[in-house]
Design an enzyme around this catalytic site. Structure first.
Site, PDB file in Angstrom:
ATOM      1  CG  ASP A 214      -2.000   1.054   1.134  1.00  0.00           C
ATOM      2  OD1 ASP A 214      -2.355   1.455   0.009  1.00  0.00           O
ATOM      3  OD2 ASP A 214      -2.509   1.478   2.198  1.00  0.00           O
TER       4      ASP A 214
ATOM      5  CG  HIS B 253      -4.055  10.621   2.732  1.00  0.00           C
ATOM      6  ND1 HIS B 253      -5.064  10.536   3.673  1.00  0.00           N
ATOM      7  CD2 HIS B 253      -3.176   9.624   3.040  1.00  0.00           C
ATOM      8  CE1 HIS B 253      -4.805   9.533   4.506  1.00  0.00           C
ATOM      9  NE2 HIS B 253      -3.672   8.965   4.145  1.00  0.00           N
TER      10      HIS B 253
ATOM     11  CD  GLU C 228      -6.042   4.686   4.934  1.00  0.00           C
ATOM     12  OE1 GLU C 228      -5.495   5.511   5.699  1.00  0.00           O
ATOM     13  OE2 GLU C 228      -5.394   3.830   4.299  1.00  0.00           O
TER      14      GLU C 228
ATOM     15  CD  GLU D 274      -5.481   2.906   0.138  1.00  0.00           C
ATOM     16  OE1 GLU D 274      -4.701   2.232  -0.556  1.00  0.00           O
ATOM     17  OE2 GLU D 274      -5.309   3.133   1.342  1.00  0.00           O
TER      18      GLU D 274
ATOM     19  CG  ASP E 196      -5.421   0.408   4.060  1.00  0.00           C
ATOM     20  OD1 ASP E 196      -5.435  -0.629   4.731  1.00  0.00           O
ATOM     21  OD2 ASP E 196      -4.544   1.288   4.163  1.00  0.00           O
TER      22      ASP E 196
ATOM     23  NE  ARG F 194      -7.405   6.488   9.913  1.00  0.00           N
ATOM     24  CZ  ARG F 194      -6.760   6.267   8.783  1.00  0.00           C
ATOM     25  NH1 ARG F 194      -5.517   5.810   8.804  1.00  0.00           N
ATOM     26  NH2 ARG F 194      -7.337   6.480   7.625  1.00  0.00           N
TER      27      ARG F 194
ATOM     28  CD  GLN G  78      -2.612   4.487  10.810  1.00  0.00           C
ATOM     29  OE1 GLN G  78      -3.834   4.551  10.765  1.00  0.00           O
ATOM     30  NE2 GLN G  78      -1.841   5.007   9.875  1.00  0.00           N
TER      31      GLN G  78
ATOM     32  CE  LYS H 204      -2.930   2.428   7.517  1.00  0.00           C
ATOM     33  NZ  LYS H 204      -3.986   2.924   6.621  1.00  0.00           N
TER      34      LYS H 204
ATOM     35  CB  THR I 267      -7.263  -4.887   2.748  1.00  0.00           C
ATOM     36  OG1 THR I 267      -6.316  -4.633   3.786  1.00  0.00           O
ATOM     37  CG2 THR I 267      -7.154  -3.804   1.681  1.00  0.00           C
TER      38      THR I 267
ATOM     39  CD  GLU J 182      -7.207  13.128   4.313  1.00  0.00           C
ATOM     40  OE1 GLU J 182      -7.107  14.154   3.615  1.00  0.00           O
ATOM     41  OE2 GLU J 182      -7.192  11.983   3.844  1.00  0.00           O
TER      42      GLU J 182
HETATM   43 MN    MN Z   1      -3.943   2.950   2.943  1.00  0.00          MN
END
Ligand code: MN
Length: 338
Positions: free
Chosen positions: A85, A92, A153, A155, A187, A191, A194, A207, A211, A311
């Site tokens: 990834d 971002h 996420e 992606e 993904d 948080r 992480q 993570k 996925t 975000e």
């Molecule tokens: Mn990602």
């Protein structure tokens, strides 16, 4: 457009199909490379075979037997090999840098010199519709429990064919020949887990729990109309990462419980797929058929184009929430939190 995927009906065997509107056309009889209920053989066969098989599929399409989409179960298109990834949206990376490191430059010092990435967990990649269990983990010192900050996420990712041998980097000008097609990638990210674990080696358990990818692989060869000039890159990357190649203009959106929460576009990515693949093999590492390379969260410059809840600065996912990534061109990719 011949998006390929793997489906089954009831307890029947897995078969390769082509998406035709709200129907699935059975493609297994078009080529021996499409037998066996997986795209693996096709991916292994390489770009010349891809062109020939896709042309044959298009030609045969009117005569192929079809089943309504509502009657099939979709599966992963192939066993996923290695999973990488990236972190390729400047918007971002800048916003996340400000959140995690409010002091100083939000961008890591290497960010404009190479496409930063990490190796993820291929074994927990699941297909659209698979329920996602809220992960448990260490949210801080002495604090183990269910993640309170579970995020998505937005992606995209590409599936590769077989690369050259060990010790042979893929030149950036040749890299797209190793890319078969694209999928949507969610993904999922915890948080709190992480934030506590990520220094110095990057994401790990925050993570790796799941996925999700979309089931239909859209061949890169079918996306010519969407190809665009890459963003201006300053400073100019080193020779093995130039020319940058082409970007993509693919509109994407995310729905949480049927409400659109963001609209983004792959044109917001700073690093191209060719640069990502050239960088990933620039040390001589090999790629195998069925490797997945994901873009990183695709966020744009505005508040309505953010690719993750981190975000957005508000709430996180609750049990029972359904997250759907959607794209007219790439299909959709859903998961419900439990
Ligand atoms: Mn990602």
């Amino acid at each position: 457009m011949s998006a390929l995927g793997v489906f089954s009906i009831g307890d029947g065997p897995r078969r390769v199909g082509v998406k035709v509107g709200k129907e699935v056309a059975e493609a297994g009889m078009v080529s021996t490379l499409l037998e066996g209920g997986s795209l693996s053989q096709l991916l292994e066969a390489g770009p010349d075979a891809w062109g020939e098989v896709l042309a044959n599929v298009d030609r045969a399409l009117p005569d192929l037997p079809r089943v309504p989409m509502t009657e099939v179960t979709m599966h992963l298109p192939c066993p996923i090999g290695d999973y990488v990834d990236f972190y390729s949206s400047l918007y971002h990376a800048t916003r996340v840098g400000r959140i995690f490191r409010p002091e100083g430059d939000p961008l890591p010092s290497s960010w404009r010199h190479l496409p930063i990435g990490y190796h993820g967990r291929a074994g927990t990649i699941v297909v659209d519709g698979t329920p996602v269990k809220r992960p448990h983990g260490q949210r801080g010192p002495g604090d183990y429990g269910p993640s309170q900050r579970l995020d998505f996420e937005l992606e995209i990712g590409f599936l590769t064919g077989t690369g050259p041998g060990l010790g042979e980097p893929i030149p950036v000008t040749d890299a797209e020949r190793y890319i078969f097609g694209l999928v949507l990638v969610n993904d999922w990210s915890a948080r709190d887990i992480q934030a506590f674990e990520y220094q110095p080696l990057g994401p790990f358990l925050g993570k790796s729990f799941a996925t999700t990818i979309s089931p239909w692989v859209v061949p890169l060869a079918d996306l010519e109309v969407q190809r665009i000039e890459p963003p201006v890159q300053e400073p100019t990357p080193l020779p093995h990462l130039t020319p940058a190649g082409r970007g993509l203009d693919i509109a994407l959106e995310v729905l949480v419980n049927d409400t659109v929460v963001t609209r983004s576009n792959t044109s917001f990515l700073y690093w191209t797929m060719a640069q990502q693949l050239a960088h990933a093999t620039s040390n001589g590492a090999t790629i195998r058929a069925g490797d997945l390379f994901a873009s990183g969260t695709i966020s744009g410059p505005t508040d309505d184009s953010l690719g993750c809840m981190l975000e957005m600065g508000g709430s996180y996912l609750e049990d029972g929430d359904e997250v759907v990534l959607r794209s007219e061109l790439l299909g959709s990719c859903a998961g419900v939190i439990s």
